[in-house]
Design a protein around this motif. Structure first.
Motif, short mmCIF file in Angstrom:
data_model
loop_
_atom_site.label_atom_id
_atom_site.label_comp_id
_atom_site.label_asym_id
_atom_site.label_seq_id
_atom_site.Cartn_x
_atom_site.Cartn_y
_atom_site.Cartn_z
N GLU A 195 27.72 52.07 28.52
CA GLU A 195 27.97 50.77 29.13
C GLU A 195 27.23 49.67 28.37
O GLU A 195 27.77 48.59 28.13
N ARG A 196 26.01 49.97 27.98
CA ARG A 196 25.23 48.98 27.23
C ARG A 196 25.77 48.82 25.81
O ARG A 196 25.92 47.70 25.32
N TRP A 197 26.07 49.94 25.17
CA TRP A 197 26.60 49.88 23.81
C TRP A 197 27.99 49.24 23.77
O TRP A 197 28.28 48.40 22.91
N ARG A 257 28.24 45.55 24.14
CA ARG A 257 27.75 44.78 23.00
C ARG A 257 28.65 44.91 21.78
O ARG A 257 28.90 43.90 21.09
#
Length: 270
Positions: free
Chosen positions: A213-215, A218
Motif C-alpha cells: 500500500e505504501r509502495w 508512491r
C-alpha cells in the motif's frame, strides 16, 4: 482484438441489479472483502470530511454499513433496494428505492455517494442522470469503483466466467466515468486510487503484503484495485447584457447636407 475481449467481458455480466448487489454484499463478508472495505473506509473518511452541505445520500450499502460517519453533514441517508440490506444504526436514516429512480426531489441533495453502484446497476447511465437531477448546483457526487487497469482487472478476466461478484460487475475505468460525468455537466475535482495488493483470499498473505500500500501509493498509484472519484455539478451562468437606452445617431441620407450655422456666419463676414 479489443472487440473480442469486450464481447467476452459482456458475457461475464452478473444477473439483475438486485441479485448482483446481494452477491456483492456477500463477497464483502469474506476476508478479502473486509480488507478492501477497511481501505475504502479510510479513503472516504479523509475525503467526505471536507465536503459540506445540508443533505447527504448514500446509494446502496455493499459493505453492510453506513460509509458516511466521518462527514460533518447533519442529515445523512442510506438508500437500499431491500430492507434486508439496511445497515446498522449509525446516525443515518434508511430508505428504500432503486439507484435508477431515486425517490427524491430535483435539486435537493448536497452530496451523493455511489459505492460500486455503477458496476452492478442495470443502467449505469441512468444512475448518473438521476445523480445530476437530485444534486443541487455545485453539489458533489462521490463514486467508488473497481479499477480495470490493475491486478483486480486481470483477475476479472480470469475469474469473470464464474459470474460471481465482484468479478462479474462492470469494471469502469475512472477516466470513462469522468467522461460520462463531463457530458452531464460535472467537473472532476478529485481522483484517488487505493488497495495496491493483489486480490488474494488468504488473510495472512494480505497482512504480509500490507507494505504494498505504501509502495504502490508512491510508485504506481494509478494501478490500485479501487478508486474514489469526486465531481462537482457545474452551474450554468448567464451574462447580463445592459440595454442600450440611447438611440443610435441617425445616419445622413443620400444627398448633400446644408451648411451649418457657423459656416453661414463666416460667409456673411466676408
Amino acid at each position: 482484438m479489443w472487440a473480442s475481449v469486450r464481447r467476452v467481458l459482456q458475457s461475464y455480466r452478473c444477473g439483475p441489479g438486485s441479485e448482483a448487489r446481494a452477491g456483492l454484499r456477500q463477497w464483502y463478508a469474506t476476508p478479502l472483502g473486509q480488507s478492501l472495505a477497511t481501505c475504502e473506509q479510510q479513503l472516504l473518511d479523509e475525503t467526505l470530511y471536507n465536503l459540506f452541505g445540508y443533505h447527504l445520500l448514500q446509494v446502496g450499502a455493499p459493505q453492510g454499513r453506513d460509509l458516511t460517519t466521518a462527514s460533518r453533514i447533519a442529515h445523512r441517508m442510506v438508500l437500499v433496494d431491500t430492507p434486508a440490506a439496511l445497515p446498522g444504526a449509525a446516525g443515518a436514516e434508511g430508505c428504500a428505492g432503486l439507484p435508477e429512480s431515486l425517490p427524491l426531489a430535483t435539486d435537493s441533495i448536497d452530496l451523493l455517494l455511489l459505492p460500486h453502484v455503477l458496476a452492478f446497476a442495470d443502467e449505469p447511465h441512468q444512475v448518473l442522470r438521476e445523480a445530476e437531477r437530485v444534486l443541487i448546483p455545485e453539489g458533489h457526487v462521490a463514486v467508488l469503483g473497481f479499477n480495470p487497469w490493475s491486478l483486480w482487472g486481470l483477475c476479472r478476466l480470469l475469474l469473470g466466467w464464474r459470474r460471481r461478484a465482484p468479478w462479474c460487475g462492470r469494471f469502469l475505468s475512472p477516466w470513462r466515468v469522468k467522461d460520462w460525468l463531463s457530458l452531464l455537466g460535472f467537473d472532476t475535482v478529485l481522483l484517488r486510487h487505493a488497495y495496491h495488493r493483489p486480490p488474494l483470499r488468504h488473510p495472512g498473505l494480505l497482512q504480509r503484503l500490507q507494505f504494498l500500500e505504501r509502495w504502490g501509493g508512491r510508485w504506481w498509484p494509478v494501478l490500485g484495485g479501487a478508486y474514489l472519484l469526486v465531481a462537482k455539478k457545474r452551474v450554468a451562468t448567464l451574462t447580463p447584457i445592459r440595454p442600450r437606452w440611447r438611440p443610435r445617431r441617425a445616419l445622413v441620407s443620400a444627398g448633400l447636407a446644408g451648411p451649418t450655422v457657423r459656416k453661414q456666419e463666416h460667409d456673411g463676414k466676408l
